[in-house]
Design a protein around this motif. Structure first.
Motif, mmCIF file in Angstrom:
data_model
loop_
_atom_site.group_PDB
_atom_site.id
_atom_site.type_symbol
_atom_site.label_atom_id
_atom_site.label_comp_id
_atom_site.label_asym_id
_atom_site.label_seq_id
_atom_site.Cartn_x
_atom_site.Cartn_y
_atom_site.Cartn_z
ATOM 1 N N VAL A 103 -1.294 4.112 7.274
ATOM 2 C CA VAL A 103 -0.751 3.545 6.028
ATOM 3 C C VAL A 103 -0.330 4.794 5.229
ATOM 4 C CG1 VAL A 103 -1.030 1.941 4.015
ATOM 5 C CG2 VAL A 103 -2.306 1.472 6.178
ATOM 6 N N PHE A 104 -1.355 5.598 4.860
ATOM 7 C CA PHE A 104 -0.968 6.748 3.919
ATOM 8 C C PHE A 104 -0.004 7.620 4.624
ATOM 9 C CE2 PHE A 104 -2.038 9.703 0.477
ATOM 10 C CZ PHE A 104 -1.633 10.828 0.813
ATOM 11 N N GLY A 105 -0.140 7.478 5.979
ATOM 12 C CA GLY A 105 1.052 8.367 6.839
ATOM 13 C C GLY A 105 1.927 7.891 7.069
ATOM 14 N N LEU A 106 2.072 7.135 8.527
ATOM 15 C CA LEU A 106 3.249 6.499 9.049
ATOM 16 C C LEU A 106 3.975 5.619 8.334
ATOM 17 C CD1 LEU A 106 4.918 6.024 11.549
ATOM 18 C CD2 LEU A 106 3.195 4.405 12.224
ATOM 19 N N TYR A 107 3.490 4.683 7.611
ATOM 20 C CA TYR A 107 4.237 3.622 6.845
ATOM 21 C C TYR A 107 4.903 4.311 5.414
ATOM 22 C CZ TYR A 107 2.693 0.807 10.616
ATOM 23 O OH TYR A 107 2.145 0.253 11.969
ATOM 24 N N THR A 108 4.009 5.193 4.898
ATOM 25 C CA THR A 108 4.328 5.731 3.742
ATOM 26 C C THR A 108 5.422 6.787 3.806
ATOM 27 O OG1 THR A 108 2.221 5.293 2.564
ATOM 28 C CG2 THR A 108 3.616 6.989 1.597
ATOM 29 N N ARG A 109 5.514 7.471 4.960
ATOM 30 C CA ARG A 109 6.438 8.269 5.410
ATOM 31 C C ARG A 109 7.946 7.537 5.624
ATOM 32 N NH1 ARG A 109 2.246 10.627 9.413
ATOM 33 N NH2 ARG A 109 0.991 12.024 7.892
ATOM 34 N N ILE A 110 7.744 6.416 6.198
ATOM 35 C CA ILE A 110 8.940 5.822 6.417
ATOM 36 C C ILE A 110 9.528 5.070 5.038
ATOM 37 C CG2 ILE A 110 9.917 3.432 7.260
ATOM 38 C CD1 ILE A 110 7.793 3.767 9.549
ATOM 39 N N SER A 123 0.875 -1.077 0.086
ATOM 40 C CA SER A 123 -0.060 -0.029 0.023
ATOM 41 C C SER A 123 0.743 1.294 -0.029
ATOM 42 C CB SER A 123 -1.034 -0.074 1.214
ATOM 43 O OG SER A 123 -1.825 -1.089 1.148
ATOM 44 N N ALA A 124 1.944 1.233 0.894
ATOM 45 C CA ALA A 124 2.807 2.305 0.745
ATOM 46 C C ALA A 124 3.350 2.695 -0.438
ATOM 47 C CB ALA A 124 3.926 2.314 2.041
ATOM 48 N N ALA A 125 3.732 1.544 -1.047
ATOM 49 C CA ALA A 125 4.536 1.819 -2.397
ATOM 50 C C ALA A 125 3.581 2.299 -3.404
ATOM 51 C CB ALA A 125 4.874 0.356 -2.940
#
Length: 610
Positions: free
Chosen positions: A247-254, A218-220
């Motif tokens: 998801v859109f926030g925390l893990y996508t930012r990582i 999802s992050a990708a």
């Protein structure tokens, strides 16, 4: 390529250890400004994980977080995952009964909280939580002696500072350090990483099991859709327990290496944006509505010459926007004129978002067309999206391909089709959830009989250009006594296009015709009243003024003109306040809790049928 959130995080730390990852913003409600680098985040998460392992918590056990948007949340979350546990989030606004429900359903063994008030919510229901062993509270300020005394309670209460110190001491043991490394290595992409509880607008919340594969895929997909990169910065506003922020926030930012400003108090979002200056701004429609209202007020108060320039830029921008949205070519002269005349106004509008904005997104509900068109005409294109906890990345508008009456084409990794009854179906894949915790029947019901397609419960259409249009909820269809059914969402969305109307809910289950409950934009209506001079001053009196009611009826009539007789709104009532999250009339993502609203205002709605 990283296969789990933990390995992704470690990769990011190795690449950018000393860059700032998180900032606590005083302008966003934090007690003081603070910054955390990727290295510092990793160390605190490692200490959190070591304390969990040292306390005997096994892989697959659940640890929960009940907190606002403080550094505690992402640090605890990565620590929980690093220890091989499953991370579950609770809305910070949760009542004690909701805390009990989620902690009991998830069988959480540890809960991390930020404030003493939220700790009290847990303590109020602790007798119903036999599996809960420890509460870690950030604002608790125990001395060593106090901690020992608190440790005799059930559950044990530990300060956040003491918890990190326990982890630091545990890491001095080579055995604990080795076990921590082994747990990270043994994580698999298909393993459940987090539990995201649905908002429960139509029933008890269910824990959606979200795998590491779902999170990374999802992050990708989000990164590739919006072309995000490590130079981007963003605000964290929605609660972390929400699928969008998680998801859109925390893990996508990582994944992207983005710096994040934490907004602890969502009412401070405008001040936080101006202080932090994000390049990417993701918000719920209400924030963009407030910007719209501010711009409308500025336009009305501007000198005639300035207002004329504003209106000329807006008119040119609207034309440009409509050409883009119909895949037509924008004449070079029109584009040049819009940019030349509009830049001073564009810069002014961007200041509402901190001045560095390059990308704005909105989710949770549809942004009214009038607002989206005006902002686009003034240089801020707000991209709408569509997703659900069970499959977040369904459809998203693109910076170069967008529609305001649709939620965009499918995102990378997602395939859609429309069922015979109009329901939006999403093919099961890496971006799809694994099922509901301990609910096999409801998990099976979430998919088609062959298990290949996720049933979203939403109705929609796909245009010839591949744009998804969401037209309503299957379960929200209003069944009239005539046997006809009406989808309320598209009609409500059209009502919200009027600059006076802030909220609308259709009503009529079991009745002969449709009625509506309407809330007005108070700032706009009060501005009208001031312009009238001798009109009423109290808002409750203003909304009963005959001219106001006539104005609202005219807005309803415009919508009715394009509806069938069955769908038309025959009567309406105007509330003297907005529907709110605090009154439990909205979900945490600001969607209508229709049953709650209907029951609370039944006396007003039923009176429309007498």
């Amino acid at each position: 390529m990283s296969e789990t959130v933990v390995s992704l995080f470690k990769d990011r730390v190795r690449r950018h250890a000393d860059r700032v990852a998180l900032r606590a913003l005083r302008a966003g409600g934090a007690r003081e400004e603070a910054a955390l680098t990727w290295r510092q985040w990793a160390e605190a998460a490692r200490q959190t994980a070591a304390a969990l392992i040292d306390a005997g918590h096994q892989p697959g056990a659940v640890a929960a977080v009940l907190a606002g948007n403080r550094m505690l949340w992402p640090v605890a979350d990565l620590g929980i995952l690093s220890a091989g546990l499953v991370s579950a989030g609770l809305y910070p606004s949760s009542a004690p009964a909701q805390v009990r429900q989620i902690l009991s359903d998830s069988e959480a063994e540890v809960v991390f909280v930020d404030t003493l008030a939220r700790m009290e919510k847990v303590l109020a229901v602790r007798d119903a939580l036999p599996r809960l062993r420890t509460i870690v509270c950030e604002d608790a300020a125990f001395t060593d002696g106090d901690a020992a005394t608190a440790g005799n309670s059930r559950p044990e209460i530990v300060s956040w500072e003491e918890w990190l110190q326990r982890g630091a001491r545990a890491l001095r043991s080579p055995a604990i350090a080795e076990r921590l490394e082994q747990r990270a290595q043994r994580l698999s992409p298909e393993q459940t990483a987090v539990l995201i509880y649905t908002s429960g607008s139509t029933g008890d919340p269910k824990g959606a099991c979200i795998s590491h594969r779902y999170l990374l895929a999802s992050a990708a997909s989000i990164r590739d859709t919006l072309k995000l990169g490590e130079r981007d910065t963003t605000l964290s506003v929605l609660p972390y327990c929400h699928a969008g922020e998680r998801v859109f926030g925390l893990y996508t930012r990582i994944l992207c290496g983005m710096e994040t400003g934490l907004v602890e108090d969502h009412t401070c979002i405008r001040d936080a944006a101006r202080s932090f200056g994000p390049t990417v701004f993701g918000g719920l429609p209400r924030f963009f509505e407030k910007v719209f209202e501010s711009l409308q007020a500025e336009l009305a108060a501007a000198p005639a010459a300035t207002r004329e320039r504003w209106e000329r830029v807006i008119a040119t921008g609207r034309l440009r926007s409509r050409l883009i949205r119909t895949d037509a070519e924008v004449p070079a002269a029109l584009e040049a004129q819009w940019r030349r005349e509009g830049e001073p106004f564009f810069a002014h509008v961007r200041e509402h978002f901190g001045g560095r904005l390059r990308l704005a997104t909105s989710g949770g509900a549809a942004l009214p067309m009038e607002i989206a068109e005006l902002l686009d005409a003034l240089g801020v294109t707000v991209l709408g999206a569509y997703g659900l906890t069970e499959h977040l990345c369904v459809a998203f508008n693109r910076p170069d391909r967008y529609a305001f009456d649709g939620v965009g084409p499918p995102m990378p990794g997602s395939e859609l089709r429309i069922a015979a009854d109009g329901e939006i179906l999403v093919r099961r894949g890496p971006l799809t959830f694994s099922g509901y915790l301990n609910r096999p029947v409801e998990t099976a019901e979430a998919f088609t009989d062959d298990g290949e397609w996720l049933c979203t419960g939403d109705l929609g259409t796909l245009s010839s250009q591949g744009i998804l249009h969401v037209t309503g909820r299957k379960k929200e269809l209003i069944a009239l006594s005539t046997g006809k059914k009406v989808a309320p969402l598209p009609i409500e969305s059209r009502l919200l296009e009027d600059p006076w109307i802030s909220q609308a809910m259709l009503y009529g289950e079991g009745r002969k015709f449709i009625t509506a409950l309407i809330c007005l934009r108070q700032a706009v209506v009060e501005g009208w009243a001031r312009g009238e001079g001798n009109g009423p001053r109290e808002y409750s009196a203003i909304i009963r003024h005959p001219d106001v009611l006539t104005r609202v009826q005219a807005a309803v009539n415009r919508v009715n003109a394009n509806l069938s007789r069955t769908e038309q709104i025959r009567r309406l009532v105007v509330l003297d306040r907005d529907l709110t999250l605090e009154a439990e009339e909205l979900t945490p993502t600001l969607k209508l809790r229709r049953s709650v609203i209907a029951e609370r205002y039944r006396h007003l709605l039923d009176a429309l049928y007498t």
